[in-house]
Design an enzyme around this catalytic site. Structure first.
Site, PDB file in Angstrom:
ATOM      1  N   ASP A  28       6.589 -90.921  45.834  1.00  0.00           N
ATOM      2  CA  ASP A  28       7.924 -90.359  46.063  1.00  0.00           C
ATOM      3  C   ASP A  28       8.518 -91.033  47.295  1.00  0.00           C
ATOM      4  O   ASP A  28       7.780 -91.442  48.196  1.00  0.00           O
ATOM      5  CB  ASP A  28       7.844 -88.831  46.265  1.00  0.00           C
ATOM      6  CG  ASP A  28       9.179 -88.150  46.017  1.00  0.00           C
ATOM      7  OD1 ASP A  28       9.309 -87.470  44.981  1.00  0.00           O
ATOM      8  OD2 ASP A  28      10.101 -88.308  46.847  1.00  0.00           O
ATOM      9  N   THR A 119      14.772 -86.095  32.167  1.00  0.00           N
ATOM     10  CA  THR A 119      15.737 -85.729  31.126  1.00  0.00           C
ATOM     11  C   THR A 119      16.927 -86.674  31.223  1.00  0.00           C
ATOM     12  O   THR A 119      17.632 -86.691  32.231  1.00  0.00           O
ATOM     13  CB  THR A 119      16.194 -84.270  31.322  1.00  0.00           C
ATOM     14  OG1 THR A 119      15.029 -83.454  31.237  1.00  0.00           O
ATOM     15  CG2 THR A 119      17.190 -83.851  30.258  1.00  0.00           C
ATOM     16  N   GLU A 144       9.540 -83.606  28.952  1.00  0.00           N
ATOM     17  CA  GLU A 144       8.805 -82.396  29.365  1.00  0.00           C
ATOM     18  C   GLU A 144       9.657 -81.183  29.037  1.00  0.00           C
ATOM     19  O   GLU A 144      10.877 -81.272  29.010  1.00  0.00           O
ATOM     20  CB  GLU A 144       8.478 -82.464  30.855  1.00  0.00           C
ATOM     21  CG  GLU A 144       9.676 -82.666  31.777  1.00  0.00           C
ATOM     22  CD  GLU A 144      10.523 -81.457  32.013  1.00  0.00           C
ATOM     23  OE1 GLU A 144       9.976 -80.349  31.913  1.00  0.00           O
ATOM     24  OE2 GLU A 144      11.729 -81.606  32.285  1.00  0.00           O
ATOM     25  N   LEU A 146       8.774 -78.073  30.602  1.00  0.00           N
ATOM     26  CA  LEU A 146       8.169 -77.026  31.436  1.00  0.00           C
ATOM     27  C   LEU A 146       9.208 -76.101  32.050  1.00  0.00           C
ATOM     28  O   LEU A 146      10.320 -76.508  32.384  1.00  0.00           O
ATOM     29  CB  LEU A 146       7.272 -77.628  32.514  1.00  0.00           C
ATOM     30  CG  LEU A 146       7.844 -78.582  33.543  1.00  0.00           C
ATOM     31  CD1 LEU A 146       8.457 -77.832  34.700  1.00  0.00           C
ATOM     32  CD2 LEU A 146       6.738 -79.478  34.039  1.00  0.00           C
ATOM     33  N   LYS A 204      14.717 -83.119  23.870  1.00  0.00           N
ATOM     34  CA  LYS A 204      14.864 -82.368  25.118  1.00  0.00           C
ATOM     35  C   LYS A 204      16.266 -81.769  25.255  1.00  0.00           C
ATOM     36  O   LYS A 204      16.430 -80.577  25.522  1.00  0.00           O
ATOM     37  CB  LYS A 204      14.545 -83.289  26.301  1.00  0.00           C
ATOM     38  CG  LYS A 204      14.753 -82.661  27.668  1.00  0.00           C
ATOM     39  CD  LYS A 204      13.900 -81.433  27.847  1.00  0.00           C
ATOM     40  CE  LYS A 204      14.266 -80.689  29.108  1.00  0.00           C
ATOM     41  NZ  LYS A 204      13.611 -81.111  30.274  1.00  0.00           N
ATOM     42  N   LEU A 250      16.843 -63.740  24.421  1.00  0.00           N
ATOM     43  CA  LEU A 250      17.955 -62.815  24.131  1.00  0.00           C
ATOM     44  C   LEU A 250      18.067 -61.818  25.281  1.00  0.00           C
ATOM     45  O   LEU A 250      18.476 -60.681  25.081  1.00  0.00           O
ATOM     46  CB  LEU A 250      17.725 -62.082  22.807  1.00  0.00           C
ATOM     47  CG  LEU A 250      17.974 -62.872  21.517  1.00  0.00           C
ATOM     48  CD1 LEU A 250      17.819 -61.964  20.298  1.00  0.00           C
ATOM     49  CD2 LEU A 250      19.366 -63.516  21.486  1.00  0.00           C
ATOM     50  N   GLY A 253      22.648 -60.350  30.527  1.00  0.00           N
ATOM     51  CA  GLY A 253      22.843 -60.061  31.953  1.00  0.00           C
ATOM     52  C   GLY A 253      23.773 -61.071  32.589  1.00  0.00           C
ATOM     53  O   GLY A 253      24.792 -61.443  31.993  1.00  0.00           O
ATOM     54  N   GLY A 257      20.860 -70.097  34.961  1.00  0.00           N
ATOM     55  CA  GLY A 257      21.158 -71.009  36.062  1.00  0.00           C
ATOM     56  C   GLY A 257      19.975 -71.929  36.227  1.00  0.00           C
ATOM     57  O   GLY A 257      19.236 -72.183  35.282  1.00  0.00           O
ATOM     58  N   CYS A 260      18.101 -77.003  35.545  1.00  0.00           N
ATOM     59  CA  CYS A 260      18.047 -77.690  34.250  1.00  0.00           C
ATOM     60  C   CYS A 260      19.124 -77.271  33.265  1.00  0.00           C
ATOM     61  O   CYS A 260      20.006 -78.062  32.940  1.00  0.00           O
ATOM     62  CB  CYS A 260      16.673 -77.503  33.621  1.00  0.00           C
ATOM     63  SG  CYS A 260      15.406 -78.348  34.558  1.00  0.00           S
TER      64      CYS A 260
END
Ligand code: UDX
Length: 434
Positions: A28, A119, A144, A146, A204, A250, A253, A257, A260
């Site tokens: 990184d 993505t 992915e 996840l 994806k 389902l 509310g 957010g 992703c």
């Protein structure tokens, strides 16, 4: 193997791959992040990650570096950098993907596999494949799926593994290498699907679009239920028993957010427009609009519950993270509700078991309480916006009632037992509930 980019996706992937016996280097550009990971400390809240980091580091199967030349010699290079939303638009910003490929190119050897996990808009993989072709390395696309909070579980035991390849002998060989990489999951029965590159990229985007649509669908029903005097939570239960529909996603509310779903559905629609097929996913704009309306609706419920004015009223906001088991506040509907209430002059006190520090750094204008009871003390109204167990399950309405100034609760996640709260003397307001 190397894992390039050690954010949520990359850090978990690196640790998980080491845990199944691979020799992994995580790369990184963020020195602070690399140092923290190399000491076994997760730079974000993710259950089980630190345990895996500690095991991998101790077994000497896992290390972290800021130097991309440490990726040289790896047989498989996973690309796990972020693809945020571009400033001033809806498309995905691919600058980190391009920078990672630029840095990796001189280190690639014939026979290496580059496995894209980020993505990306459909078509990106083909472009990268062309860029690396001259090195003799092979590109596959391995998206992915996840979920934050479940990232370790989802990486080690995913619902499916998708590998997009070129239709060639080299592509077939690369898919075989990925099958070896994921052998424990494949042996455990995880479906392993080999597709072309474009289909793998689309899986994806399509999966996230479907999930977002499902959430906005039930939230649209909440709007109807509210007007008709029906209860959306009961409606969701009844719909969910239909096995063709299913109850998951389902949850009505204040909506979705996080880092992703919101950006991915926008990027998906933007790419469809570039491809001349904007019409096909025009509904995603509506999905986005329904979702954003929920935040306004929650604020309006608080205003109405307080008799039309929140100015000067103390409002306890339970939750800041975009969902439980996460300290992530990116595009968090919970914090958005808090910020809007503060903007209307409410004396907002936010609490969250994991995300307080992140929330405070992003929104220093809000009031914060370290724990739930402190937030509740003397509140004129309470709004629950992240369904952590300590608010949903473990908060007794009688106990809460003994702390607040006014027994008014807005259930922004439709996660409380309305009858129990009403029985304890609370004015309970759900979202799309009677
Ligand atoms: C999501 C996808 O689930 C994952 O497959 C993809 O790889 C990344 O995006 P994540 O962002 O971690 O994962 O969160 P998820 O658990 O899917 O929840 C997303 C948002 O939807 C949260 O804000 C959550 O509160 C909300 N949500 C979820 C609902 O409002 N209702 C629901 O029924 C489910």
């Amino acid at each position: 193997m190397s894992v390039i980019g050690c954010g949520y996706l990359g850090a978990v992937h690196a640790a998980a791959m080491a845990s199944i016996g691979h020799d992994v280097v995580g790369i990184d550009v963020d020195e602070h992040r690399v140092r923290s990971l190399a000491q076994g400390s997760a730079p974000f809240f993710e259950p089980r990650l630190e345990e895996l980091l500690a095991d991998g580091l101790e077994a000497d199967r896992l290390r972290f570096s800021i130097d991309i030349s440490d990726a040289a010699g790896a047989a498989v290079h996973f690309l796990a950098v972020g693809t945020p939303q571009v400033a001033g638009g809806h498309a995905a910003d691919l600058r980190f993907v391009d920078a990672a490929i630029d840095a990796l190119l001189p280190r690639l050897c014939p026979g290496d596999v580059v496995a894209g996990k980020s993505t990306v808009p459909v078509g990106t993989a083909q472009r990268i494949a062309e860029r690396i072709a001259a090195t003799g390395a092979e590109l596959v696309w391995n998206p992915e799926f996840l979920r934050e909070g479940w990232a370790v579980h989802d990486t080690l035991t995913p619902d499916r593994i998708v590998v997009g390849t070129a239709a060639s002998v080299e592509g077939e060989r690369a898919a075989g290498i990925l099958r070896e990489v994921y052998r424990p999951a494949v042996d455990g029965g995880t479906p392993f699907l080999v597709t072309d590159l474009a289909t793998a990229e689309l899986v994806k985007g399509a999966a996230n679009a479907f999930l977002a649509t499902k959430i906005s669908f039930i939230n649209a029903m909440a709007e109807i239920a509210e007007a008709a005097g029906a209860d959306v939570a009961l409606l969701a239960d009844a719909l969910g028993h239909d096995t063709r529909i299913g109850r998951r996603y389902l949850g009505s509310g204040i909506g979705f957010g996080g880092g992703c779903l919101p950006k991915d559905i926008r990027a998906f629609a933007a790419r469809a427009e570039q491809l001349g097929r904007g019409e096909a996913v025009a509904f995603l704009h509506e999905v986005d609009a329904i979702n954003l309306r929920r935040r306004e609706r929650a604020v309006q419920l608080v205003i109405d519950a307080l008799g039309g004015l929140v100015f000067g009223k103390r409002v306890a906001v339970l939750g800041a993270a975009f969902k439980p088991f996460s300290d992530d506040i990116r595009d968090s509907p919970a914090l958005d509700v808090a910020v809007r209430l503060r903007g209307l002059g409410a004396d907002v006190v936010v609490t969250d078991p994991a995300a307080i520090d992140n929330a405070r750094a992003a929104h220093p204008q809000l009031g914060y309480a370290r724990d739930r009871d402190e937030a509740l003390r003397d509140a004129d109204a309470v709004v629950i916006v992240t369904e952590w167990d300590e608010y949903r399950r473990n908060l007794s309405p009688v106990h809460a009632g003994s702390l607040v100034a006014g027994r008014v609760i807005v259930d922004g996640r439709n996660c409380l037992d309305a009858a129990a709260w009403r029985a304890a003397g609370w004015a309970y307001h759900g979202m799309g509930r009677r």
